[in-house]
Design a protein around this motif. Sequence first.
Motif, PDB file in Angstrom:
ATOM      1  N   GLU A  16     -10.932  35.967 -38.202  1.00 12.31           N
ATOM      2  CA  GLU A  16     -10.385  35.443 -36.752  1.00 12.31           C
ATOM      3  C   GLU A  16      -9.122  34.646 -36.745  1.00 12.31           C
ATOM      4  O   GLU A  16      -8.276  35.045 -35.936  1.00 12.31           O
ATOM      5  N   ILE A  29      -5.583  35.691 -35.030  1.00 10.70           N
ATOM      6  CA  ILE A  29      -4.931  34.874 -34.224  1.00 10.70           C
ATOM      7  C   ILE A  29      -3.297  34.656 -34.719  1.00 10.70           C
ATOM      8  O   ILE A  29      -2.354  34.585 -33.902  1.00 10.70           O
ATOM      9  N   GLU A  51       0.212  36.282 -26.728  1.00 11.17           N
ATOM     10  CA  GLU A  51      -1.067  37.044 -26.998  1.00 11.17           C
ATOM     11  C   GLU A  51      -1.979  35.755 -27.637  1.00 11.17           C
ATOM     12  O   GLU A  51      -3.222  35.691 -27.250  1.00 11.17           O
ATOM     13  N   ASN A  77      -3.086  33.572 -24.694  1.00  9.77           N
ATOM     14  CA  ASN A  77      -4.423  34.308 -23.887  1.00  9.77           C
ATOM     15  C   ASN A  77      -5.730  34.034 -24.762  1.00  9.77           C
ATOM     16  O   ASN A  77      -6.698  33.982 -24.286  1.00  9.77           O
ATOM     17  N   GLU A  78      -5.402  34.472 -26.122  1.00  8.67           N
ATOM     18  CA  GLU A  78      -6.639  34.292 -27.076  1.00  8.67           C
ATOM     19  C   GLU A  78      -7.238  32.750 -27.170  1.00  8.67           C
ATOM     20  O   GLU A  78      -8.531  32.723 -27.197  1.00  8.67           O
ATOM     21  N   LYS A  99     -10.265  32.244 -24.966  1.00  7.83           N
ATOM     22  CA  LYS A  99     -11.526  32.627 -25.477  1.00  7.83           C
ATOM     23  C   LYS A  99     -12.052  31.879 -26.903  1.00  7.83           C
ATOM     24  O   LYS A  99     -13.220  31.753 -27.282  1.00  7.83           O
TER      25      LYS A  99
END
Length: 304
Positions: free
Chosen positions: A263, A267, A274, A277-278, A281
Amino acid sequence: MTKIITDSAIKRRQYWIDEIRKLSGNFGEDTDRLEKELEEEINFSGITGLIDHLRLCGNIPESYGHDSSEEKFYSKYTDCLLSLSYKALGLKSLVLKERADAADVEAFALNYSFVADAKSFRLSRTAKNQKDFKVQAMDGWKRGKPYAMVVCPIYQLPNTSSQIYQQATTRNVCLFTYSHLALLLAYSEADGKSNTQQLLEEIFQTIPALNPSKNATDYWLAINKTMLSFSKKIQTLWSNEKIAATQSISIAKEEALSFLAQEREKIMRMSHEEALNELIKVHKIESKIKTINSISDNGLFNIK
């Protein structure tokens, strides 16, 4: 150290992590399918396969989203494992379909019966409180049965002092671990289902005989002594399961840390937009890694 948990056991766990992830749509139908497939696998692999599941099922995969359908199905998976374990010991058992205000599993021996619940936790979860273990709730869900059991991953249980032990001894609810249950299955292979059912009843009878206390040592000393004193055959099995409990921690940590590393790499390879935005979450990865690395053998198997 002897390798107790095999590569095939780890592959079996990965298969079921992926299989549960595929389930979606109708919860009732998918649950029935999961239960049927798991039962078919255990019928083929036998008690060895069931023990493999129990040794590794205590941690919810980090790859599952919080409060997701995968997490709900994983809970049902552990319930099914409990029921299949009791059946393997020669008891009759079923997984209840209702979700609210009831235990998840019922089991029936010749002379006694009980309700049971399976608990699992993410390794990255920091704080667990007494309500997470449902001890008081299980007392209310006995529905006239004399006993109740809550089965937990051994490395997630407090090893010094906790309210859950006082609740268990006050309300006659047996706190048990997947490791101890795996040991019962191994013992049933060595000494028969009848003797194992007798041992299980003695474990249940140990709880109300204890003075209510928050002390973890007092509680596990009673449980462990009851098992070890029941048969000389248990000592060797005990040593194996103690090693397996330690190995299961390492395997669980490797699984969780590998996912979090992937993960983090995902990133780091994102564009600025991007990543922003990630970020909404995904968060607290470093904190989760720190928590996972802090997990270690709590020595409950050494209390004897």
